[in-house]
Design a protein around this motif. Structure first.
Motif, PDB file in Angstrom:
ATOM      1  N   THR A  96      36.476  10.665  57.015  1.00 36.21           N
ATOM      2  CA  THR A  96      35.406  11.111  57.629  1.00 36.21           C
ATOM      3  C   THR A  96      34.876  12.117  56.719  1.00 36.21           C
ATOM      4  O   THR A  96      33.647  12.063  56.583  1.00 36.21           O
ATOM      5  CB  THR A  96      35.557  11.860  59.069  1.00 36.21           C
ATOM      6  OG1 THR A  96      36.281  10.711  59.717  1.00 36.21           O
ATOM      7  CG2 THR A  96      34.521  12.061  59.619  1.00 36.21           C
ATOM      8  N   SER A  99      33.152  10.567  53.437  1.00 35.61           N
ATOM      9  CA  SER A  99      31.847   9.866  53.928  1.00 35.61           C
ATOM     10  C   SER A  99      30.669  10.969  54.065  1.00 35.61           C
ATOM     11  O   SER A  99      29.403  10.805  53.579  1.00 35.61           O
ATOM     12  CB  SER A  99      31.820   9.095  55.120  1.00 35.61           C
ATOM     13  OG  SER A  99      32.855   7.938  54.705  1.00 35.61           O
ATOM     14  N   GLN A 104      27.404   8.004  53.829  1.00 42.09           N
ATOM     15  CA  GLN A 104      27.999   6.969  54.754  1.00 42.09           C
ATOM     16  C   GLN A 104      27.783   5.587  53.761  1.00 42.09           C
ATOM     17  O   GLN A 104      28.716   4.738  53.969  1.00 42.09           O
ATOM     18  CB  GLN A 104      27.553   6.952  55.980  1.00 42.09           C
ATOM     19  CG  GLN A 104      28.395   6.069  57.118  1.00 42.09           C
ATOM     20  CD  GLN A 104      29.331   6.762  57.543  1.00 42.09           C
ATOM     21  OE1 GLN A 104      29.325   8.019  57.547  1.00 42.09           O
ATOM     22  NE2 GLN A 104      30.449   6.060  57.922  1.00 42.09           N
ATOM     23  N   ILE A 108      30.805   3.547  50.427  1.00 43.09           N
ATOM     24  CA  ILE A 108      31.257   2.179  50.610  1.00 43.09           C
ATOM     25  C   ILE A 108      31.549   1.543  48.912  1.00 43.09           C
ATOM     26  O   ILE A 108      32.496   1.022  48.576  1.00 43.09           O
ATOM     27  CB  ILE A 108      30.487   1.274  51.321  1.00 43.09           C
ATOM     28  CG1 ILE A 108      30.520   1.861  52.704  1.00 43.09           C
ATOM     29  CG2 ILE A 108      30.854  -0.210  51.181  1.00 43.09           C
ATOM     30  CD1 ILE A 108      29.731   1.174  53.659  1.00 43.09           C
ATOM     31  N   ARG A 150      36.481   3.077  52.491  1.00 46.34           N
ATOM     32  CA  ARG A 150      35.467   1.941  52.630  1.00 46.34           C
ATOM     33  C   ARG A 150      35.421   1.235  53.891  1.00 46.34           C
ATOM     34  O   ARG A 150      34.300   1.108  54.411  1.00 46.34           O
ATOM     35  CB  ARG A 150      35.824   1.024  51.215  1.00 46.34           C
ATOM     36  CG  ARG A 150      35.015  -0.119  51.244  1.00 46.34           C
ATOM     37  CD  ARG A 150      34.960  -1.214  50.209  1.00 46.34           C
ATOM     38  NE  ARG A 150      36.489  -1.499  50.115  1.00 46.34           N
ATOM     39  CZ  ARG A 150      36.768  -2.723  50.704  1.00 46.34           C
ATOM     40  NH1 ARG A 150      35.993  -3.373  51.644  1.00 46.34           N
ATOM     41  NH2 ARG A 150      37.829  -3.268  50.783  1.00 46.34           N
ATOM     42  N   ALA A 153      34.022   3.480  56.568  1.00 47.86           N
ATOM     43  CA  ALA A 153      32.591   3.926  56.395  1.00 47.86           C
ATOM     44  C   ALA A 153      31.709   2.644  56.801  1.00 47.86           C
ATOM     45  O   ALA A 153      30.845   2.759  57.591  1.00 47.86           O
ATOM     46  CB  ALA A 153      32.233   4.460  54.871  1.00 47.86           C
ATOM     47  N   GLN A 154      32.302   1.522  56.352  1.00 47.11           N
ATOM     48  CA  GLN A 154      31.422   0.199  56.554  1.00 47.11           C
ATOM     49  C   GLN A 154      31.616  -0.243  57.992  1.00 47.11           C
ATOM     50  O   GLN A 154      30.650  -0.749  58.597  1.00 47.11           O
ATOM     51  CB  GLN A 154      31.899  -0.992  55.581  1.00 47.11           C
ATOM     52  CG  GLN A 154      33.180  -1.393  55.594  1.00 47.11           C
ATOM     53  CD  GLN A 154      33.433  -2.457  54.795  1.00 47.11           C
ATOM     54  OE1 GLN A 154      33.063  -2.153  53.450  1.00 47.11           O
ATOM     55  NE2 GLN A 154      34.341  -3.501  54.907  1.00 47.11           N
ATOM     56  N   SER A 156      31.752   1.678  60.599  1.00 47.96           N
ATOM     57  CA  SER A 156      30.805   2.692  61.340  1.00 47.96           C
ATOM     58  C   SER A 156      29.540   2.036  61.224  1.00 47.96           C
ATOM     59  O   SER A 156      28.735   2.139  62.062  1.00 47.96           O
ATOM     60  CB  SER A 156      31.147   4.001  60.795  1.00 47.96           C
ATOM     61  OG  SER A 156      32.442   4.573  60.895  1.00 47.96           O
TER      62      SER A 156
END
Length: 237
Positions: A96, A99, A104, A108, A150, A153-154, A156
Motif C-alpha cells: 500500500t 503504491s 497505483q 505495476i 504488483r 496494485a493491479q 485494486s
C-alpha cells in the motif's frame, strides 16, 4: 491466520441481483468482451499471462539448478525457497505504501522492471555457499516482494474499474487467461531444460518475466497514479 483475519472484515457486501435467465456461454462471452476491450484491464491480463508463463518455466529448472549445478542439499534449497516466501510477506506489508508513493498504475510495471531482472543472478551463482549464492537468493526474495506489490496494485485497479455486476466475470476471465500460462510454462521449461540445460532455461525464464512490464507500460496504467473513481463502461454487442 487467514481465516482469523477474514473475520475482522466489517464491510457488509450487497448481494448481486441474480440474472433472470442465467446463460453460461453468454456470461463468459460478456466477461471476455469487457476485459478485452478495456485497455488497462487487458494490459493487466496480458502482463500476468507473460509473467506466469516464464515464472513456471524458470521454477521448473530452479530446483534442478540448485541441486545439480550448485550442489546444494535439501536444507540449503529449503532456505532459498523460504527466502522467497519472506519476500512475499514483506511485499504484502509494504504494498500500500509503495503504491501510494510510486502511483497505483506505474507501480505495476515498475515492480516488474525493477525486480524481475534480479532473477538472472541465479544462473551466475557458483557452486557451494559462496557470496554469489546469497546474492542470488536475495534476488529471488526481491522477485516475490515485487510480485506481491504488483498483484495488490493491479487487483485494486481491476476492482475499481469493474462494475459490481461484472466482478465475477472479470476475475474469471483474467484468471483463465493468466493461469493458462502455468501448464504451458511447465512444458516449455522441461523442453528448454533438455535443450539449453538448467542454466540456459533460468536465463530465458528471467528475461521473459522481465518482459511482462511492457503491456502495462504501453497502457493507460503508465500515468494512472490513483485509483479510478468511476467504473468502466459496459461494452455492448
Amino acid at each position: 491466520m487467514s481465516g482469523l483475519l477474514a473475520t475482522t472484515i466489517r464491510k457488509r457486501e450487497q448481494k448481486p441481483e441474480p440474472s433472470e435467465r442465467p446463460h453460461l456461454v453468454r456470461e463468459i462471452r460478456e466477461g471476455l468482451r469487457f476485459v478485452a476491450k478495456h485497455p488497462a484491464l487487458r494490459a493487466i491480463m496480458l502482463g500476468d499471462a507473460i509473467f506466469n508463463l516464464f515464472l513456471v518455466m524458470y521454477q521448473t529448472m530452479l530446483l534442478v539448478f540448485l541441486e545439480r549445478e550448485l550442489g546444494l542439499e535439501s536444507l540449503g534449497i529449503g532456505l532459498i525457497l523460504s527466502g522467497m516466501g519472506g519476500g512475499a510477506l514483506l511485499g504484502a506489508l509494504v504494498a500500500t505504501r509503495v503504491s501510494a508513493w510510486v502511483g497505483q498504475g506505474p507501480v505495476i510495471w515498475l515492480a516488474s522492471l525493477v525486480t524481475c531482472p534480479l532473477t538472472v543472478l541465479m544462473p551466475w551463482a557458483r557452486t557451494g555457499w559462496s557470496w554469489s549464492v546469497y546474492v542470488a537468493a536475495v534476488g529471488l526474495a526481491a522477485l516475490s516482494l515485487g510480485g506481491v506489490v504488483r498483484v495488490v496494485a493491479q487487483s485494486s485497479i481491476q476492482q475499481a474499474l469493474t462494475p459490481d455486476r461484472l466482478l465475477g466475470r472479470m476475475s474469471a476471465t483474467t484468471r483463465f487467461v493468466s493461469s493458462g500460462g502455468i501448464p504451458l510454462g511447465g512444458l516449455l521449461g522441461g523442453a528448454a531444460g533438455s535443450v539449453f540445460g538448467a542454466t540456459g532455461t533460468l536465463w530465458i525464464g528471467g528475461t521473459g518475466m522481465t518482459l511482462n512490464f511492457l503491456p502495462n507500460l504501453l497502457s493507460p496504467l503508465r500515468t494512472m497514479r490513483t485509483l479510478p473513481t468511476e467504473k468502466a463502461p459496459e461494452f455492448a454487442g
